[in-house]
Scaffold this motif. Structure first.
Motif, PDB file in Angstrom:
ATOM      1  N   ASN A   1     -53.231 -31.559  53.864  1.00 31.23           N
ATOM      2  CA  ASN A   1     -53.354 -32.817  53.841  1.00 31.23           C
ATOM      3  C   ASN A   1     -53.225 -32.978  52.256  1.00 31.23           C
ATOM      4  OD1 ASN A   1     -54.397 -35.530  52.738  1.00 31.23           O
ATOM      5  ND2 ASN A   1     -55.178 -35.674  54.652  1.00 31.23           N
ATOM      6  N   HIS A   2     -51.977 -33.195  51.724  1.00 36.77           N
ATOM      7  CA  HIS A   2     -51.577 -33.149  50.527  1.00 36.77           C
ATOM      8  C   HIS A   2     -52.402 -33.982  49.606  1.00 36.77           C
ATOM      9  CE1 HIS A   2     -48.330 -30.588  51.296  1.00 36.77           C
ATOM     10  NE2 HIS A   2     -47.790 -31.047  52.293  1.00 36.77           N
ATOM     11  N   PHE A   3     -52.692 -35.301  49.969  1.00 34.52           N
ATOM     12  CA  PHE A   3     -53.557 -36.172  48.828  1.00 34.52           C
ATOM     13  C   PHE A   3     -54.884 -35.709  48.983  1.00 34.52           C
ATOM     14  CE2 PHE A   3     -56.555 -39.844  48.374  1.00 34.52           C
ATOM     15  CZ  PHE A   3     -56.091 -40.209  47.439  1.00 34.52           C
ATOM     16  N   LEU A   4     -55.356 -35.145  49.964  1.00 39.38           N
ATOM     17  CA  LEU A   4     -56.667 -34.336  49.868  1.00 39.38           C
ATOM     18  C   LEU A   4     -56.903 -33.176  49.016  1.00 39.38           C
ATOM     19  CD1 LEU A   4     -59.793 -34.042  51.032  1.00 39.38           C
ATOM     20  CD2 LEU A   4     -58.716 -32.731  52.882  1.00 39.38           C
ATOM     21  N   ILE A   5     -55.869 -32.393  49.001  1.00 38.89           N
ATOM     22  CA  ILE A   5     -55.687 -31.259  48.282  1.00 38.89           C
ATOM     23  C   ILE A   5     -55.621 -31.739  46.763  1.00 38.89           C
ATOM     24  CG2 ILE A   5     -54.135 -29.279  47.659  1.00 38.89           C
ATOM     25  CD1 ILE A   5     -53.146 -29.317  50.658  1.00 38.89           C
ATOM     26  N   GLU A   6     -54.865 -32.737  46.488  1.00 35.99           N
ATOM     27  CA  GLU A   6     -54.748 -33.233  45.009  1.00 35.99           C
ATOM     28  C   GLU A   6     -56.021 -33.636  44.595  1.00 35.99           C
ATOM     29  OE1 GLU A   6     -52.884 -37.165  43.626  1.00 35.99           O
ATOM     30  OE2 GLU A   6     -51.577 -35.828  44.176  1.00 35.99           O
ATOM     31  N   GLN A   7     -56.754 -34.293  45.352  1.00 40.84           N
ATOM     32  CA  GLN A   7     -58.121 -34.753  44.952  1.00 40.84           C
ATOM     33  C   GLN A   7     -59.138 -33.842  44.805  1.00 40.84           C
ATOM     34  OE1 GLN A   7     -58.445 -38.039  44.181  1.00 40.84           O
ATOM     35  NE2 GLN A   7     -56.301 -38.042  44.464  1.00 40.84           N
ATOM     36  N   ALA A   8     -59.116 -32.834  45.800  1.00 39.16           N
ATOM     37  CA  ALA A   8     -60.092 -31.795  45.553  1.00 39.16           C
ATOM     38  C   ALA A   8     -59.732 -30.813  44.569  1.00 39.16           C
ATOM     39  CB  ALA A   8     -60.216 -30.750  46.814  1.00 39.16           C
ATOM     40  N   ARG A   9     -58.547 -30.612  44.136  1.00 38.36           N
ATOM     41  CA  ARG A   9     -58.185 -29.841  42.930  1.00 38.36           C
ATOM     42  C   ARG A   9     -58.750 -30.431  41.523  1.00 38.36           C
ATOM     43  NH1 ARG A   9     -52.307 -27.546  44.902  1.00 38.36           N
ATOM     44  NH2 ARG A   9     -53.189 -25.766  46.176  1.00 38.36           N
ATOM     45  N   SER A  10     -58.422 -31.589  41.799  1.00 45.32           N
ATOM     46  CA  SER A  10     -58.794 -32.567  40.345  1.00 45.32           C
ATOM     47  C   SER A  10     -60.198 -32.297  40.079  1.00 45.32           C
ATOM     48  CB  SER A  10     -58.192 -33.979  40.743  1.00 45.32           C
ATOM     49  OG  SER A  10     -58.653 -34.585  39.687  1.00 45.32           O
ATOM     50  N   LEU A  11     -61.005 -32.614  41.275  1.00 47.33           N
ATOM     51  CA  LEU A  11     -62.372 -32.604  40.916  1.00 47.33           C
ATOM     52  C   LEU A  11     -62.918 -31.207  40.687  1.00 47.33           C
ATOM     53  CD1 LEU A  11     -64.963 -34.176  40.488  1.00 47.33           C
ATOM     54  CD2 LEU A  11     -65.349 -34.168  43.324  1.00 47.33           C
ATOM     55  N   TYR A  12     -62.294 -30.317  41.418  1.00 51.33           N
ATOM     56  CA  TYR A  12     -62.712 -28.757  41.053  1.00 51.33           C
ATOM     57  C   TYR A  12     -62.810 -28.441  39.428  1.00 51.33           C
ATOM     58  CZ  TYR A  12     -63.209 -23.750  42.078  1.00 51.33           C
ATOM     59  OH  TYR A  12     -63.888 -22.700  42.183  1.00 51.33           O
ATOM     60  N   ARG A  13     -61.296 -28.635  38.874  1.00 53.42           N
ATOM     61  CA  ARG A  13     -61.063 -28.628  37.559  1.00 53.42           C
ATOM     62  C   ARG A  13     -62.137 -28.957  36.886  1.00 53.42           C
ATOM     63  NH1 ARG A  13     -55.635 -29.672  38.877  1.00 53.42           N
ATOM     64  NH2 ARG A  13     -55.575 -31.866  38.245  1.00 53.42           N
TER      65      ARG A  13
END
Length: 218
Positions: free
Chosen positions: A138-150
């Motif tokens: 799920n590309h949108f989910l991946i983007e959000q998870a990576r952003s918050l992880y950073r």
């Protein structure tokens, strides 16, 4: 190949993640420009990018500082992070290909070999979590998870310095991996949520460790 802007952003982001630039620390454009052998213009552009990511705060007429997160913000962000990663784990249990499962198992094995080195484990731990994100498809989910992880990288790294946290983290990973490989999405989500969420003693330990971020950069 990365552009100069991307290289600068990644380098300064990494300095924030490992504590070389501490929360609240002033970011002097001239000093950073000299350190990286560039003019102030690309440094200024990089700081604006990091500001949009939430890692830097730019104050009018006072320059930029590394973003600081208060206790309430940390609780709220880890709460959201735990839910995002729980969804990733649930979807990964349903959608991971055989090759992706093998990549996850390899990342898990690498973490096992690094349990005596918190800094090495931290790097491999990120690879482990990224493998689960990718497995969600799920590309949108991946983007959000990576952003918050950073945004939470310095604090997740700090957590691993608490006594026994690395060994406990690995044990929690093991349970998540087993649930994903078995295709048990609900269990994988529950275990991942508990793995990421900070509360009770884990929150107290993190708060007690926060001064180390400033000390490391001093």
């Amino acid at each position: 190949m990365k552009s100069r802007s991307e290289t600068l952003r990644d380098a300064i982001e990494e300095m924030i993640a490992v504590g070389k630039l501490a929360p609240g620390q002033h970011l002097d454009e001239t000093e950073l420009a000299n350190a990286f052998g560039v003019s102030r213009t690309p440094i200024r552009e990089t700081l604006i990018q990091l500001s949009s990511m939430g890692l830097v705060v730019i104050r009018p007429r006072r320059g930029a500082v590394v973003a600081e997160l208060g206790p309430q913000q940390l609780v709220e962000m880890f709460e959201v992070m735990s839910e995002l990663e729980a969804v990733c784990a649930r979807l990964a249990a349903r959608r991971m290909t055989k090759a992706e499962q093998e990549a996850l198992l390899a990342a898990h094995g690498a973490c096992k070999r690094a349990v005596d080195d918190p800094d090495e484990y931290y790097t491999l731990n990120e690879t482990f979590h990224q493998a689960i994100y990718a497995g969600s498809h799920n590309h949108f989910l991946i983007e959000q998870a990576r952003s918050l992880y950073r945004r939470l990288r310095p604090y997740r790294r700090l957590q691993l310095r608490v006594r026994d946290r690395v060994s406990n983290s690995y044990a929690e990973h093991d349970a998540v991996v087993q649930a994903i490989v078995k295709g048990d999405g609900e269990l994988a989500a529950q275990l991942m949520r508990e793995h990421v969420m900070i509360q009770g003693q884990r929150f107290a330990d993190l708060m007690a460790s926060l001064p180390q971020l400033t000390a490391a950069a001093a």
